[in-house]
Design a protein around this motif. Structure first.
Motif, short mmCIF file in Angstrom:
data_model
loop_
_atom_site.label_atom_id
_atom_site.label_comp_id
_atom_site.label_asym_id
_atom_site.label_seq_id
_atom_site.Cartn_x
_atom_site.Cartn_y
_atom_site.Cartn_z
N HIS A 81 0.82 -1.21 0.00
CA HIS A 81 0.00 0.00 0.00
C HIS A 81 0.86 1.26 0.00
CE1 HIS A 81 -3.83 -1.97 0.12
NE2 HIS A 81 -3.56 -2.58 1.25
N ARG A 85 0.63 4.07 -2.91
CA ARG A 85 0.31 5.47 -2.63
C ARG A 85 1.33 6.42 -3.25
NH1 ARG A 85 -1.24 3.43 2.41
NH2 ARG A 85 0.74 4.00 3.35
N HIS A 110 -5.37 -8.13 -1.71
CA HIS A 110 -4.87 -6.76 -1.72
C HIS A 110 -4.04 -6.48 -2.96
CE1 HIS A 110 -6.28 -6.07 2.33
NE2 HIS A 110 -5.92 -7.30 2.57
#
Length: 126
Positions: A81, A85, A110
């Motif tokens: 993540h 980002r 994910h």
């Protein structure tokens, strides 16, 4: 990074070595990823992603990992993540064996890219 823990008479360690491959930063892990080594791993992965600017391209090679628990999976997802980002990518190399079976059973959703070899992970359209 080396994270050590004394359990009875044994010493559990997690070692990380870094290399570059075709524009990717490769973090090769060896040892156990568990509740005792995850805090150091999280810090190391966060630093690794942050130190490689915008759009970090990171491959984590779990070929030398003998054990990974759900906290370890959480650390890997968190690093994924962080890279996303920043507009980058994180891919895992997980050869056949215990850790790959663990990932298959837990079935993380994910968008982690899991590859059997380092060459596959570094391929442009993997």
């Amino acid at each position: 990074m080396t994270s050590e823990d004394r359990r009875g008479e044994g010493v559990a360690k997690l070692r990380v070595s870094l290399a570059r491959l075709d524009g990717w930063i490769v973090a090769s892990l060896a040892g156990e990823i568990d509740m005792l080594t995850v805090p150091g791993l999280r810090a190391h992965l966060a630093e690794l992603v942050a130190d490689h600017g915008r759009r970090p391209q990171v491959i984590i090679d779990l070929g030398g990992v003998t054990f990974c628990d759900v906290l370890g999976l959480g650390a890997l997802i968190g690093a994924h993540h962080m890279a996303a980002r920043r507009g980058g990518a994180l891919r895992l190399v997980v050869p056949p064996g215990r850790v790959r079976r663990f990932l298959r059973v837990t079935n993380p959703t994910h968008d982690l890219r899991i590859h059997a070899t380092l060459v596959d992970a570094a391929a442009p359209h993997s």
